[in-house]
Design an enzyme around this catalytic site. Structure first.
Site, PDB file in Angstrom:
ATOM      1  CE  LYS A 124      -5.645  11.594  -9.153  1.00 38.38           C
ATOM      2  NZ  LYS A 124      -4.530  10.631  -9.350  1.00 38.38           N
ATOM      3  CE1 TYR A 132      -9.131  11.197  -7.866  1.00 40.56           C
ATOM      4  CE2 TYR A 132     -10.189  12.589  -9.517  1.00 40.56           C
ATOM      5  CZ  TYR A 132      -9.399  11.498  -9.199  1.00 40.56           C
ATOM      6  OH  TYR A 132      -8.859  10.720 -10.187  1.00 40.56           O
ATOM      7  CG  ASN A 167      -1.909   4.422 -12.512  1.00 38.76           C
ATOM      8  OD1 ASN A 167      -2.612   5.138 -13.225  1.00 38.76           O
ATOM      9  ND2 ASN A 167      -2.330   3.242 -12.067  1.00 38.76           N
ATOM     10  CB  ALA A 208      -7.657  19.719  -3.459  1.00 35.61           C
ATOM     11  CG  ASP A 214      -1.865   1.171   1.271  1.00 35.57           C
ATOM     12  OD1 ASP A 214      -1.831   2.000   0.345  1.00 35.57           O
ATOM     13  OD2 ASP A 214      -2.649   1.262   2.240  1.00 35.57           O
TER      14      ASP A 214
END
Length: 268
Positions: free
Chosen positions: A158, A154, A89, A156, A62
């Site tokens: 990315k 999300y 990714n 923010a 993880d």
């Protein structure tokens, strides 16, 4: 970059865009390590990839956790003998109104979408420098370019990943390490299964293989960015820059339907 013979680590490589990228890199003659959290899914992906090439390995870890990142880097180096390409990714998403989203889920997005890529890149830099012809590929999102309601955190993470990549590219300019940022649009992946929004709400989907092929082309041409979505996305980006109020109005009309369609969108 000539991909043949390059040593590649892809996080989140057991499904979706990551798995499609693994296939594409292997087809170009690279040596690939994929990482993922779910051993069963990872094993299935590795079995498939082994049918195409023996130069592929997997790591169950993880990357949102410090020990998972350490294990990923160490095992990748051990398998590959170094590193030429790091593909950040792995990602997670939880849509919905900000005040209705549990803090634990917000923090989980921040950890896997932003903290993990920064820390993995930091740990990988000595090996990337030693390569002399290396690259970091950060997989962001089209939402990093046009913020969508119900995806505030999300977006923010990315957007933060995108600016991290831009700044790092300039920091490493002339030092043998390039940085590429990819901005996929809606993509047909397991991460999108719980999103019920369709093209009428701005969520068209394309195959993960199409996104992977575009990223591979970007790697080969040392591109700064890869933006999916074609001319329609380009026009929306320009409108968002020149007249953001009109984009606000467009989303206002979509809000009720969009909120209902994405309220269950969760992949963390």
């Amino acid at each position: 970059m000539n991909i043949k013979g390059k040593r590649v680590l892809i996080t989140g490589g057991s499904s979706g865009i990551g798995l499609a990228l693994a296939r594409a890199f292997l087809a170009k003659g690279a040596k690939v390590v994929i990482s993922g959290r779910r051993p069963d899914v990872l094993e299935k992906a590795l079995e498939e990839l082994h049918r195409a090439s023996s130069s592929v390995w997997s790591i169950a870890a993880d990357v949102a956790a410090p020990d998972g990142r350490a294990a990923t880097i160490k095992q990748a180096f051990d398998a590959l003998g170094g590193l030429d390409v790091l593909v950040n990714n792995a990602g997670g998403v939880r849509a919905g109104r900000l005040e209705n989203t549990p803090e634990a889920e917000l923090r989980a997005m921040i950890e896997v979408d932003l903290v993990a890529p920064i820390m993995l890149t930091r740990a990988a830099l000595p090996a990337l420098r030693a390569s002399g012809d290396a690259m970091v590929v950060n997989v962001a999102s089209g939402i990093a370019l046009i913020g969508a309601p119900f995806y505030a955190t999300y977006a923010a993470t990315k957007a933060g990943l995108a600016r991290f990549g831009e700044a790092l590219r300039r920091e490493l300019k002339g030092e043998g390490v390039h940085v590429l940022t990819a901005y996929p649009g809606g993509t047909d992946t397991p991460m999108m299964k719980s999103n019920r929004a369709g093209p009428e709400l701005g969520f068209s989907r394309e195959p993960a293989s199409a996104v992977a092929d575009a990223i591979i082309e970007g790697v080969e041409t040392d591109a700064f960015e890869v933006i999916r979505g074609g001319e329609a996305r380009a026009q929306m980006i320009a409108l968002n820059r020149d007249n953001p109020a009109s984009v606000d109005e467009r989303f206002l009309g979509l809000k009720p339907a969009l909120e209902d369609a994405v309220k269950d969108h969760s992949a963390i």
